[in-house]
Every structure is written in C-alpha cells, then in structure tokens.
Design a protein around this motif. Structure first.
Motif, PDB file in Angstrom:
ATOM      1  N   LYS A  65       0.367  -1.704  -0.248  1.00  0.00           N
ATOM      2  CA  LYS A  65      -0.396  -0.419   0.346  1.00  0.00           C
ATOM      3  C   LYS A  65       0.870   0.855  -0.146  1.00  0.00           C
ATOM      4  N   PHE A  66       1.946   1.633   0.719  1.00  0.00           N
ATOM      5  CA  PHE A  66       2.822   2.791   0.786  1.00  0.00           C
ATOM      6  C   PHE A  66       3.711   3.086  -0.343  1.00  0.00           C
ATOM      7  N   GLN A  67       4.358   1.462  -0.950  1.00  0.00           N
ATOM      8  CA  GLN A  67       4.588   1.626  -2.058  1.00  0.00           C
ATOM      9  C   GLN A  67       3.216   2.294  -3.594  1.00  0.00           C
ATOM     10  N   ASN A  68       2.751   1.483  -3.473  1.00  0.00           N
ATOM     11  CA  ASN A  68       1.119   1.955  -4.665  1.00  0.00           C
ATOM     12  C   ASN A  68       1.232   3.794  -3.959  1.00  0.00           C
ATOM     13  N   ASP A  90      -5.196  -1.122   5.286  1.00  0.00           N
ATOM     14  CA  ASP A  90      -4.635  -2.706   5.122  1.00  0.00           C
ATOM     15  C   ASP A  90      -6.009  -2.873   4.518  1.00  0.00           C
ATOM     16  N   ASP A  91      -6.216  -4.108   3.414  1.00  0.00           N
ATOM     17  CA  ASP A  91      -7.867  -3.954   2.382  1.00  0.00           C
ATOM     18  C   ASP A  91      -8.050  -5.476   4.013  1.00  0.00           C
ATOM     19  N   GLU A 145       0.116   2.678  14.675  1.00  0.00           N
ATOM     20  CA  GLU A 145       0.614   1.580  13.816  1.00  0.00           C
ATOM     21  C   GLU A 145       0.252   2.047  12.494  1.00  0.00           C
ATOM     22  N   MET A 146       0.651   1.495  10.796  1.00  0.00           N
ATOM     23  CA  MET A 146       0.737   1.100   9.724  1.00  0.00           C
ATOM     24  C   MET A 146      -0.260   0.852   9.101  1.00  0.00           C
ATOM     25  N   THR A 172       8.039   1.693   8.815  1.00  0.00           N
ATOM     26  CA  THR A 172       7.282   3.093   8.027  1.00  0.00           C
ATOM     27  C   THR A 172       6.553   4.660   8.758  1.00  0.00           C
ATOM     28  N   ASP A 173       6.440   3.033  10.120  1.00  0.00           N
ATOM     29  CA  ASP A 173       5.851   4.148  11.226  1.00  0.00           C
ATOM     30  C   ASP A 173       6.467   4.852  11.632  1.00  0.00           C
ATOM     31  N   TRP A 174       7.694   4.032  12.366  1.00  0.00           N
ATOM     32  CA  TRP A 174       8.790   5.200  13.061  1.00  0.00           C
ATOM     33  C   TRP A 174       9.180   6.284  11.768  1.00  0.00           C
TER      34      TRP A 174
END
Length: 284
Positions: A65-68, A90-91, A145-146, A172-174
């Motif tokens: 998801k973060f890549q997209n 998240d899906d 949290e991500m 990614t959260d930090w």
C-alpha cells in the motif's frame, strides 16, 4: 497504467480512503453505513476490474500500500491535493463506513496530525498500546501503527517526499513519526471510541500478502539501511500514552460490556497457551 475516475456520482468529500486491495479484501464492508469519504483502490489481484464499481479512483498495479501510495502521489498529486485527510488502509481491516467517517470527524475536531482506530482483542494486536481501552474515547500517544492510520494530508505529503518505496511495511511507522518532530503532545492519537479488527493471518490462509512481496528478513535489512541513510534513530523510542479523553461513566460502562466478549476470548486463549505446554511436560 491508467487511473480510472468514477463518473456516475462525483463526490464532494474532503476525506479519502486509500488501499491496495486483493481478492480477499474487506473493502465492501467499509462502504456500509454513514459515509463521508472517497475510495481510491489500487487493485493488485488478477481479476480485471474487481472493485472498480465501488471506487471513486481505481488503478490496477502490483505492490504494497505505501509503495502504491508513493507511486500515485508521484503520478497524480493534484488528486490528493483536494483532500483534507487520507486514511491508508490494509485491505483486510474489519470496520464499516460509520466508523471510518467518525475517525475523519475526530481528526478534524481535534486537528490531529495522525490517528488510528484501536484494535479489538478478537484480532491481531502487534503493539500493546494499540489495544482498545473500553473506558477511553481516545488516548494521545507518540505512536500509530501503519495498518490503518488517518493522516492530515499535509503531514502525509511531508512523508511521501522522503519515503523510499523500497521499504515495504517494516519501519514505516517510525519513519513517518520522525517527520513529525519530537513535539507530539495532542497531535497523535489512538481512538478507542472507534475500534476495528485487524484479522489474524490464519483467516487469510495463513499467508501475509506482504510476505509475497518481500520476506520479513529482507524488510528488516532494508529498514536498517534506510535508518543509516536517513538518520532514523530508534534508540530511546518508547510507546507512550501522553494523555487521554475518557468516556462518561455511562459510556465507560457500555464500553466495558461491549468489549467483554473480546476480553474473555483473549484471556481464554492466553490461558490455553500456558496450559498446553504444562500438559505436554507432564506426559513426558
């Protein structure tokens, strides 16, 4: 890759939910109830057009998801610019439109930079601070949290400017919190008023989609490299509650009753894990 925009009903919402969705997505449930948000779906499966009819914006593309999200930010920044807040989901998260809409309302009311729904104990809780507190409306924290955060869009803009899409999930959260600086009092929150379920991997066949993109060890390796490259120091970082807004006595009682089945299930499961090894030792 072509971005498809819905033409049947142009939304005027200031809120956006962004997700990378596969065939087992809970996306349809997110649209049940009171709704004030648009949906941007990046579909990574192999069934052409799946979920396109439900989405205001739609793209078929592989990736996490973060890549997209990073890719879409680079290709269509004007699309994001119209929104006040963005939820990156998240899906498989179990929540409905009423809950999602309420999260956006709370973000606006308190001018939060980032928040997340608390996680119910009937699902996965990776970090104890994210577990629901039934007597609280929300807790101000230094961590989200991500899995399903809501961002004030300008703060997400800042993160997308530095984020490297080689990093898949881990850290990614930090990294996001690092972009906010050290003064996070009353800026970041976990919302207990609106809990959700983060399903266990076994409900998806025991396989995490993210592991098909990059192994856990590889994700850790990339995170260590990103920390060194961008000066992202985790030392001394602790998950802390910085304050809270409590429920009324009636609301607290209702919250305790509502969450009792989850609490009972969680503790019964924990007790069973302790008893099974003991029984195995006795048989030896």
């Amino acid at each position: 890759m072509e971005l498809t925009a819905a033409t049947s009903s142009e939304s005027r919402s200031n809120n956006l939910v962004f997700t990378s969705a596969g065939n087992r997505s809970n996306l349809r449930n997110w649209l049940q109830g009171r709704r004030d948000f648009d949906l941007w779906t990046v579909y990574y499966g192999d069934r052409a057009g799946m979920f396109q009819d439900l989405s205001q914006l739609y793209l078929a593309r592989k990736g996490a998801k973060f890549q997209n999200l990073h890719y879409c930010y680079g290709q269509w920044p004007e699309r994001f610019a119209r929104y006040e807040a963005v939820m990156v989901m998240d899906d498989d998260i179990v929540i409905d439109a009423t809950g999602i809409t309420r999260l956006f309302e709370i973000r606006r009311e308190l001018d939060l930079w980032a928040l997340q729904p608390a996680f119910r104990l009937s699902g996965k809780v990776s970090w104890p601070i994210t577990a629901v507190h039934p007597t609280a409306k929300l807790r101000y924290t230094n961590f989200v949290e991500m899995a399903c955060p809501v961002f004030r869009r300008d703060k997400l803009d800042d993160f997308m400017r530095v984020y490297d899409p080689e990093l898949v999930g881990y850290g990614t959260d930090w990294w996001f919190l690092h972009t906010l600086g050290r003064e996070l009092d009353n800026r970041v929150a976990i919302v207990d008023e609106v809990p959700c379920v983060n399903p266990y991997d076994r409900t998806k066949g025991g396989v995490r989609e993210i592991d098909t993109l990059q192994s856990h060890e590889k994700r850790k390796e990339v995170w260590e490299r990103m920390k060194a490259l961008h000066g992202l120091d985790e030392l001394g970082r602790q998950y802390r509650e910085l304050g809270r807004i409590n429920q009324s006595p009636v609301g607290a009682a209702a919250g305790l009753l509502r969450n009792f089945p989850d609490w009972a299930y969680f503790n019964a499961k924990r007790l069973a894990r302790r008893l099974v090894p003991r029984a195995a030792r006795r048989r030896r």
